[in-house]
Design a protein around this motif. Structure first.
Motif, PDB file in Angstrom:
ATOM      1  N   GLY A 255      32.814  44.189  19.638  1.00 39.92           N
ATOM      2  CA  GLY A 255      32.058  45.379  19.981  1.00 39.92           C
ATOM      3  C   GLY A 255      32.208  45.704  21.449  1.00 39.92           C
ATOM      4  O   GLY A 255      32.683  44.885  22.249  1.00 39.92           O
ATOM      5  N   GLU A 256      31.798  46.896  21.831  1.00 36.46           N
ATOM      6  CA  GLU A 256      31.980  47.357  23.206  1.00 36.46           C
ATOM      7  C   GLU A 256      31.260  46.458  24.208  1.00 36.46           C
ATOM      8  O   GLU A 256      31.834  46.027  25.207  1.00 36.46           O
ATOM      9  N   LEU A 257      29.981  46.186  23.956  1.00 40.39           N
ATOM     10  CA  LEU A 257      29.206  45.387  24.901  1.00 40.39           C
ATOM     11  C   LEU A 257      29.685  43.945  24.940  1.00 40.39           C
ATOM     12  O   LEU A 257      29.771  43.340  26.020  1.00 40.39           O
ATOM     13  N   GLY A 258      30.022  43.389  23.798  1.00 43.90           N
ATOM     14  CA  GLY A 258      30.527  42.014  23.766  1.00 43.90           C
ATOM     15  C   GLY A 258      31.806  41.860  24.567  1.00 43.90           C
ATOM     16  O   GLY A 258      31.983  40.877  25.300  1.00 43.90           O
ATOM     17  N   TRP A 259      32.691  42.836  24.428  1.00 39.72           N
ATOM     18  CA  TRP A 259      33.946  42.803  25.185  1.00 39.72           C
ATOM     19  C   TRP A 259      33.683  42.948  26.686  1.00 39.72           C
ATOM     20  O   TRP A 259      34.246  42.216  27.503  1.00 39.72           O
ATOM     21  N   ALA A 260      32.803  43.874  27.039  1.00 42.07           N
ATOM     22  CA  ALA A 260      32.488  44.084  28.457  1.00 42.07           C
ATOM     23  C   ALA A 260      31.882  42.826  29.071  1.00 42.07           C
ATOM     24  O   ALA A 260      32.208  42.458  30.207  1.00 42.07           O
ATOM     25  N   ARG A 261      31.007  42.161  28.350  1.00 49.04           N
ATOM     26  CA  ARG A 261      30.389  40.939  28.878  1.00 49.04           C
ATOM     27  C   ARG A 261      31.410  39.815  29.029  1.00 49.04           C
ATOM     28  O   ARG A 261      31.355  39.037  29.987  1.00 49.04           O
ATOM     29  N   LEU A 262      32.350  39.731  28.087  1.00 51.30           N
ATOM     30  CA  LEU A 262      33.397  38.723  28.204  1.00 51.30           C
ATOM     31  C   LEU A 262      34.279  38.998  29.419  1.00 51.30           C
ATOM     32  O   LEU A 262      34.656  38.072  30.161  1.00 51.30           O
ATOM     33  N   LEU A 263      34.605  40.260  29.657  1.00 52.37           N
ATOM     34  CA  LEU A 263      35.399  40.619  30.834  1.00 52.37           C
ATOM     35  C   LEU A 263      34.658  40.276  32.124  1.00 52.37           C
ATOM     36  O   LEU A 263      35.251  39.759  33.073  1.00 52.37           O
ATOM     37  N   LYS A 264      33.360  40.554  32.144  1.00 48.11           N
ATOM     38  CA  LYS A 264      32.566  40.247  33.337  1.00 48.11           C
ATOM     39  C   LYS A 264      32.569  38.745  33.614  1.00 48.11           C
ATOM     40  O   LYS A 264      32.722  38.301  34.772  1.00 48.11           O
ATOM     41  N   SER A 265      32.425  37.934  32.580  1.00 42.95           N
ATOM     42  CA  SER A 265      32.455  36.477  32.758  1.00 42.95           C
ATOM     43  C   SER A 265      33.807  36.025  33.295  1.00 42.95           C
ATOM     44  O   SER A 265      33.892  35.154  34.168  1.00 42.95           O
ATOM     45  N   GLY A 266      34.876  36.632  32.774  1.00 40.63           N
ATOM     46  CA  GLY A 266      36.208  36.280  33.239  1.00 40.63           C
ATOM     47  C   GLY A 266      36.422  36.647  34.691  1.00 40.63           C
ATOM     48  O   GLY A 266      36.977  35.858  35.473  1.00 40.63           O
ATOM     49  N   VAL A 267      35.989  37.839  35.082  1.00 40.02           N
ATOM     50  CA  VAL A 267      36.113  38.261  36.479  1.00 40.02           C
ATOM     51  C   VAL A 267      35.318  37.341  37.390  1.00 40.02           C
ATOM     52  O   VAL A 267      35.807  36.920  38.453  1.00 40.02           O
ATOM     53  N   ASP A 268      34.105  37.010  36.989  1.00 37.56           N
ATOM     54  CA  ASP A 268      33.277  36.111  37.810  1.00 37.56           C
ATOM     55  C   ASP A 268      33.969  34.768  38.035  1.00 37.56           C
ATOM     56  O   ASP A 268      33.947  34.219  39.144  1.00 37.56           O
ATOM     57  N   ALA A 269      34.583  34.225  36.988  1.00 39.21           N
ATOM     58  CA  ALA A 269      35.261  32.933  37.105  1.00 39.21           C
ATOM     59  C   ALA A 269      36.465  33.023  38.039  1.00 39.21           C
ATOM     60  O   ALA A 269      36.710  32.120  38.855  1.00 39.21           O
ATOM     61  N   VAL A 270      37.226  34.115  37.936  1.00 40.70           N
ATOM     62  CA  VAL A 270      38.383  34.296  38.815  1.00 40.70           C
ATOM     63  C   VAL A 270      37.935  34.427  40.270  1.00 40.70           C
ATOM     64  O   VAL A 270      38.539  33.832  41.177  1.00 40.70           O
ATOM     65  N   LEU A 271      36.861  35.168  40.506  1.00 40.30           N
ATOM     66  CA  LEU A 271      36.376  35.347  41.873  1.00 40.30           C
ATOM     67  C   LEU A 271      35.884  34.029  42.461  1.00 40.30           C
ATOM     68  O   LEU A 271      36.072  33.756  43.653  1.00 40.30           O
ATOM     69  N   ALA A 272      35.257  33.202  41.640  1.00 41.28           N
ATOM     70  CA  ALA A 272      34.802  31.896  42.124  1.00 41.28           C
ATOM     71  C   ALA A 272      35.992  31.035  42.525  1.00 41.28           C
ATOM     72  O   ALA A 272      35.966  30.351  43.560  1.00 41.28           O
ATOM     73  N   GLN A 273      37.047  31.068  41.734  1.00 41.46           N
ATOM     74  CA  GLN A 273      38.250  30.301  42.070  1.00 41.46           C
ATOM     75  C   GLN A 273      38.912  30.868  43.328  1.00 41.46           C
ATOM     76  O   GLN A 273      39.404  30.107  44.178  1.00 41.46           O
ATOM     77  N   ALA A 274      38.927  32.184  43.458  1.00 44.81           N
ATOM     78  CA  ALA A 274      39.520  32.810  44.645  1.00 44.81           C
ATOM     79  C   ALA A 274      38.759  32.421  45.902  1.00 44.81           C
ATOM     80  O   ALA A 274      39.363  32.196  46.962  1.00 44.81           O
ATOM     81  N   SER A 275      37.448  32.326  45.811  1.00 38.62           N
ATOM     82  CA  SER A 275      36.645  31.916  46.967  1.00 38.62           C
ATOM     83  C   SER A 275      37.027  30.524  47.425  1.00 38.62           C
ATOM     84  O   SER A 275      37.115  30.248  48.626  1.00 38.62           O
ATOM     85  N   SER A 276      37.289  29.641  46.470  1.00 38.13           N
ATOM     86  CA  SER A 276      37.722  28.284  46.818  1.00 38.13           C
ATOM     87  C   SER A 276      39.073  28.294  47.511  1.00 38.13           C
ATOM     88  O   SER A 276      39.293  27.567  48.483  1.00 38.13           O
ATOM     89  N   LEU A 277      39.982  29.141  47.030  1.00 38.92           N
ATOM     90  CA  LEU A 277      41.297  29.239  47.661  1.00 38.92           C
ATOM     91  C   LEU A 277      41.180  29.764  49.087  1.00 38.92           C
ATOM     92  O   LEU A 277      41.872  29.288  49.998  1.00 38.92           O
ATOM     93  N   GLN A 278      40.308  30.756  49.282  1.00 32.00           N
ATOM     94  CA  GLN A 278      40.137  31.321  50.618  1.00 32.00           C
ATOM     95  C   GLN A 278      39.515  30.314  51.574  1.00 32.00           C
ATOM     96  O   GLN A 278      39.876  30.255  52.743  1.00 32.00           O
ATOM     97  N   LEU A 279      38.622  29.508  51.066  1.00 24.98           N
ATOM     98  CA  LEU A 279      37.981  28.497  51.909  1.00 24.98           C
ATOM     99  C   LEU A 279      38.965  27.420  52.335  1.00 24.98           C
ATOM    100  O   LEU A 279      38.934  26.932  53.458  1.00 24.98           O
ATOM    101  N   THR A 280      39.850  27.041  51.412  1.00 22.41           N
ATOM    102  CA  THR A 280      40.817  25.985  51.720  1.00 22.41           C
ATOM    103  C   THR A 280      42.069  26.512  52.397  1.00 22.41           C
ATOM    104  O   THR A 280      42.869  25.744  52.929  1.00 22.41           O
ATOM    105  N   GLY A 281      42.243  27.859  52.345  1.00 34.33           N
ATOM    106  CA  GLY A 281      43.448  28.449  52.944  1.00 34.33           C
ATOM    107  C   GLY A 281      44.682  28.217  52.108  1.00 34.33           C
ATOM    108  O   GLY A 281      45.801  28.329  52.598  1.00 34.33           O
ATOM    109  N   THR A 282      44.502  27.906  50.813  1.00 33.27           N
ATOM    110  CA  THR A 282      45.620  27.622  49.936  1.00 33.27           C
ATOM    111  C   THR A 282      45.790  28.755  48.943  1.00 33.27           C
ATOM    112  O   THR A 282      44.878  29.057  48.184  1.00 33.27           O
ATOM    113  N   LEU A 283      46.947  29.392  48.947  1.00 31.16           N
ATOM    114  CA  LEU A 283      47.254  30.441  47.984  1.00 31.16           C
ATOM    115  C   LEU A 283      48.360  29.961  47.068  1.00 31.16           C
ATOM    116  O   LEU A 283      49.544  30.095  47.381  1.00 31.16           O
TER     117      LEU A 283
END
Length: 289
Positions: A255-283
């Motif tokens: 459904g529309e809302l279920g898909w949107a919520r799954l996308l939001k969870s995925g984006v949040d997880a990617v951003l958390a990982q990106a923050s770790s990369l930025q902190l360590t300076g490792t890309l």
């Protein structure tokens, strides 16, 4: 809404192409997004058109939902610049975008004449100033303007900007493909928005398959093989991020809302990982997802 004080998070229209803008606002709000992108002009004859021009009932309903939820419109789309005179089309799009409060209009370059394309975009950029809207040129892996380097060079000449879509960033395999990461970092100042989706490592074999993947078979950020965290970490920490991941099959399942919520969870997880990369300076552009 997002709990992320640093950057706004958005839901692109393509993620739910058949969801009318007023309903997209409501879905985005429930899923925890801050803004949406809106398709004010259909790309194919098969698409449902959304009339968002000043005075239309759908515009009034969309604005009412925006006021009720706090969700905004950041970008509108989509115009394929093919070398023909499309000024009337983009002026109408800009009218709708201004009414929605958008600040950018996404275009792609299908014109093989780069000099003419620069001229078209320069005129479009000049027109956009009166509406508060800047054209953003998207590199599309199966169009003449396919790489970050090409898009950035044209945008700098025309005075506009570029939008980065992680699908096309990963699918480009033409000249200079190995330098895509360097080009991304070198042209970060041109990027007002990063569009996130994921996918398998293997590139589709044909143009038709590339188009199908792009329009209806993308994956949730973090579930595929793209180096999404590295892409986020290569750009400013405050840069808005939008989930652009259409999947006809999974929208039908969830459904529309279920898909949107799954996308939001995925984006949040990617951003958390990106923050770790930025902190360590490792890309880690090979292994970071």
């Amino acid at each position: 809404m997002t709990g992320n004080a640093q950057r706004p998070l958005g839901l692109a229209q393509l993620s739910l192409l058949n969801t009318a803008p007023p309903d997209l606002v409501a879905v985005a709000a429930q899923a925890g997004f801050d803004f949406i992108g809106v398709r004010v002009r259909p790309v194919t004859p098969a698409e449902r058109p959304y009339d968002l021009h000043p005075g239309s009932p759908m515009l009034r309903k969309t604005l009412s939902r925006m006021q009720d939820t706090g969700v905004t419109v950041r970008d509108i789309e989509f115009l394929l610049l093919d070398g023909s005179d499309q000024r009337e089309a983009w002026l109408r799009m800009m009218e709708a975008g201004q009414a929605l409060g958008a600040s950018s209009l996404t275009v792609a370059g299908a014109d093989p004449d780069s000099t003419r394309l620069v001229g078209t975009l320069a005129r479009m950029t000049e027109d956009g100033r009166g509406f508060g809207i800047t054209p953003t040129l998207e590199a599309i892996s199966y169009q003449p303007v396919a790489s970050i380097a090409q898009a950035a060079d044209i945008a700098r000449q025309a005075g506009c900007r570029i939008v980065v879509d992680t699908l096309h960033f990963n699918r480009y395999n033409g000249p200079g493909a190995a330098a895509q990461w360097e080009e991304l970092r070198a042209n970060a100042d041109l990027v007002p928005l990063l569009q996130l989706c994921d996918g398998p490592a293997a590139r589709p074999a044909t143009r038709e398959e590339l188009v199908t993947e792009s329009r209806s078979e993308r994956e949730v950020p973090g579930e595929g093989k793209f180096s999404l965290a590295a892409a986020v970490a290569a750009l400013p920490a405050s840069l808005p991020v939008s989930a652009e991941a259409p999947s006809d099959r999974r929208v039908a399942e969830l459904g529309e809302l279920g898909w949107a919520r799954l996308l939001k969870s995925g984006v949040d997880a990617v951003l958390a990982q990106a923050s770790s990369l930025q902190l360590t300076g490792t890309l880690d552009t090979a292994g970071a997802k």
